[in-house]
Design a protein around this motif. Structure first.
Motif, PDB file in Angstrom:
ATOM      1  N   GLY A 146      45.996  22.937  18.200  1.00  0.00           N
ATOM      2  CA  GLY A 146      46.484  24.146  17.521  1.00  0.00           C
ATOM      3  C   GLY A 146      46.456  23.981  16.020  1.00  0.00           C
ATOM      4  N   ASP A 173      49.836  31.195  14.813  1.00  0.00           N
ATOM      5  CA  ASP A 173      48.548  31.051  15.509  1.00  0.00           C
ATOM      6  C   ASP A 173      48.382  29.633  16.050  1.00  0.00           C
ATOM      7  OD1 ASP A 173      47.770  33.649  15.155  1.00  0.00           O
ATOM      8  OD2 ASP A 173      46.502  33.259  13.398  1.00  0.00           O
ATOM      9  N   ARG A 203      48.109  29.849   5.875  1.00  0.00           N
ATOM     10  CA  ARG A 203      47.789  29.044   7.072  1.00  0.00           C
ATOM     11  C   ARG A 203      48.794  29.471   8.130  1.00  0.00           C
ATOM     12  NH1 ARG A 203      43.823  27.965   4.750  1.00  0.00           N
ATOM     13  NH2 ARG A 203      43.102  25.987   3.879  1.00  0.00           N
ATOM     14  N   ASN A 204      48.306  30.056   9.212  1.00  0.00           N
ATOM     15  CA  ASN A 204      49.195  30.741  10.154  1.00  0.00           C
ATOM     16  C   ASN A 204      49.757  29.780  11.214  1.00  0.00           C
ATOM     17  OD1 ASN A 204      50.333  32.415  12.178  1.00  0.00           O
ATOM     18  ND2 ASN A 204      49.092  34.132  11.440  1.00  0.00           N
ATOM     19  N   VAL A 227      50.522  29.363  19.186  1.00  0.00           N
ATOM     20  CA  VAL A 227      49.945  30.127  20.302  1.00  0.00           C
ATOM     21  C   VAL A 227      48.729  29.384  20.860  1.00  0.00           C
ATOM     22  CG1 VAL A 227      48.749  32.273  20.903  1.00  0.00           C
ATOM     23  CG2 VAL A 227      50.845  32.348  19.529  1.00  0.00           C
ATOM     24  N   PHE A 228      47.921  28.843  19.956  1.00  0.00           N
ATOM     25  CA  PHE A 228      46.750  28.080  20.376  1.00  0.00           C
ATOM     26  C   PHE A 228      47.180  26.876  21.227  1.00  0.00           C
ATOM     27  CE2 PHE A 228      42.766  25.903  20.057  1.00  0.00           C
ATOM     28  CZ  PHE A 228      41.838  26.885  19.765  1.00  0.00           C
ATOM     29  N   THR A 243      43.716  25.920  13.026  1.00  0.00           N
ATOM     30  CA  THR A 243      44.312  26.859  12.067  1.00  0.00           C
ATOM     31  C   THR A 243      44.553  26.249  10.695  1.00  0.00           C
ATOM     32  OG1 THR A 243      46.481  26.174  12.890  1.00  0.00           O
ATOM     33  CG2 THR A 243      45.521  28.150  13.887  1.00  0.00           C
TER      34      THR A 243
END
Ligand SMILES: [Zn+2]
Ligand SMILES: [Zn+2]
Length: 384
Positions: free
Chosen positions: A263, A195, A191-192, A198-199, A267
């Motif tokens: 976010g 990311d 699970r990033n 960033v989201f 993700t």
């Protein structure tokens, strides 16, 4: 009680006499910048200067190692002059706090011999950690401003201004938690968290066009993984929100929370928003102090800029804002060149002849304004 105000000319000539020592003080602070809460040398240097000028000095004060309190006078209205002296890491005195401190110390030194006969009290308060540390908020909590009829400082800036706006500001950390996995062999089981961050950062960015007048959200990514062959399990955004008032910050806090959740949702990570540091409240400028300052600034041959609603769009924040909700406050700016603070050009200007003029004009301006407060206000608790 009848008091005879000393003539203003006395104060002006006192500042002229003090000028060599004040400029040496300003240059010395400028040459030895220290970051928030680490201002050991600067606070000692200022305390020594004020003791030499006849004030009664306490260092440390209020349980803070780099705070001090220097007092003159025993009765009458109390005015607190704030000395800021923290620098910016890597930039030196990029906010010109050497000028703030030397001007306040100069005013206190000029006023000290007159306090008894004029029936007033002045305190030069050493206020550490203005840059993000909220030193004055801590000092306010520890009763450093109790009983003050006014609290003042002068700050260098790109132009002369009596009523410069300062916004309310809050900082937070947004923490994202995912699951580490081999980025090539098992990316699907990870699970990033990067990311997710960033989201969320992009969600904050796309909300910017809908913000109200003077509202602002800025963010940086401070953590987002350590190796490109591992799916990052941790990431962190630091977010700062600003608004015209503390109430306006609440709407922005909601935006930060929703962006963080977005976010995380996209993700499969989790998110948590943690407040960081103290909330700086918007500055309220006292009307009577502003009128005094405006008059004396013009007498000094300066031309203060009129207040403009657009100023809020580029306004910073100050921990004196919190004080201004409890005690009458003013935070005028004196021009030292057409450059914005927190830059290398501003660091240079703070040690230049224009910075020196701001020290001496600032000391005179503060001293004359204190005299007005002494003449017009009764100390808190004294019956009229
Ligand atoms: Zn600053
Ligand atoms: Zn500053």
């Amino acid at each position: 009680m009848t008091t005879l105000a000393p003539p203003r000319a006395d104060l002006r000539s006192a500042v002229r006499r003090l000028a060599p020592g004040l400029l040496a003080l300003s240059h010395d602070l400028h040459a030895h910048p220290e970051p928030a809460w680490g201002e050991h040398r600067s606070s000692r240097r200022l305390a020594a200067y004020l003791a030499g000028a006849g004030l009664e000095v306490e260092l440390p004060a209020y349980g803070l190692p780099t705070a001090f309190r220097a007092t003159a006078g025993t009765t009458g209205p109390l005015v607190v002059l704030c000395c800021e002296y923290d620098a910016l890491p890597g930039l030196g005195h990029g906010c010109g706090h050497n000028v703030v401190a030397a001007a306040a110390a100069g005013a206190a030194a000029a006023l000290a011999p007159l306090a008894g006969s004029a029936g007033g009290r002045v305190v030069a308060l050493g206020t550490p950690a203005e840059e993000g540390g909220g030193g004055k908020i801590e000092l306010l909590r520890r009763h450093a401003f109790d009983g003050a009829a006014a609290a003042l400082l002068v700050h260098p800036g790109p132009h002369d201004q009596v009523r410069a706006p300062f916004r309310a500001a809050a900082s937070s950390s947004v923490l994202f938690r995912g699951r580490a996995a081999h980025a090539a062999m098992a990316p699907g089981s990870g699970r990033n968290a990067l990311d997710a961050a960033v989201f969320a950062y992009q969600a904050l960015g796309s909300a910017r066009s809908g913000l109200g007048h003077g509202e602002q959200v800025t963010a940086v990514l401070v953590r987002g993984g350590t190796a490109p062959n591992v799916v990052p399990e941790d990431a962190e955004l630091r977010v700062m929100t600003r608004a015209g008032t503390t109430a306006g910050l609440e709407r922005l806090a909601d935006l930060v929370a929703r962006s963080a959740r977005a976010g995380a949702l996209a993700t499969g990570c989790t998110s948590r928003v943690v407040p960081a540091g103290r909330v700086y409240r918007e500055l309220r400028t006292d009307r009577r102090l502003a009128a005094s300052l405006e008059r004396h600034l013009r007498d000094l041959g300066r031309s203060p800029r009129a207040a403009d609603p657009r100023d809020l769009l580029t306004a910073g924040s100050t921990d004196l804002g919190n004080v201004s909700h409890v005690v009458p406050v003013a935070h005028p700016k004196l021009a030292i060149g057409d450059v914005a603070p927190h830059s290398r050009a501003f660091t240079r200007a703070a040690g230049s002849p224009a910075g020196d003029r701001a020290v001496l004009d600032g000391a005179t301006l503060l001293a004359l304004t204190v005299l007005d407060v002494w003449a017009s206000r009764r100390p808190q608790g004294e019956q009229s």
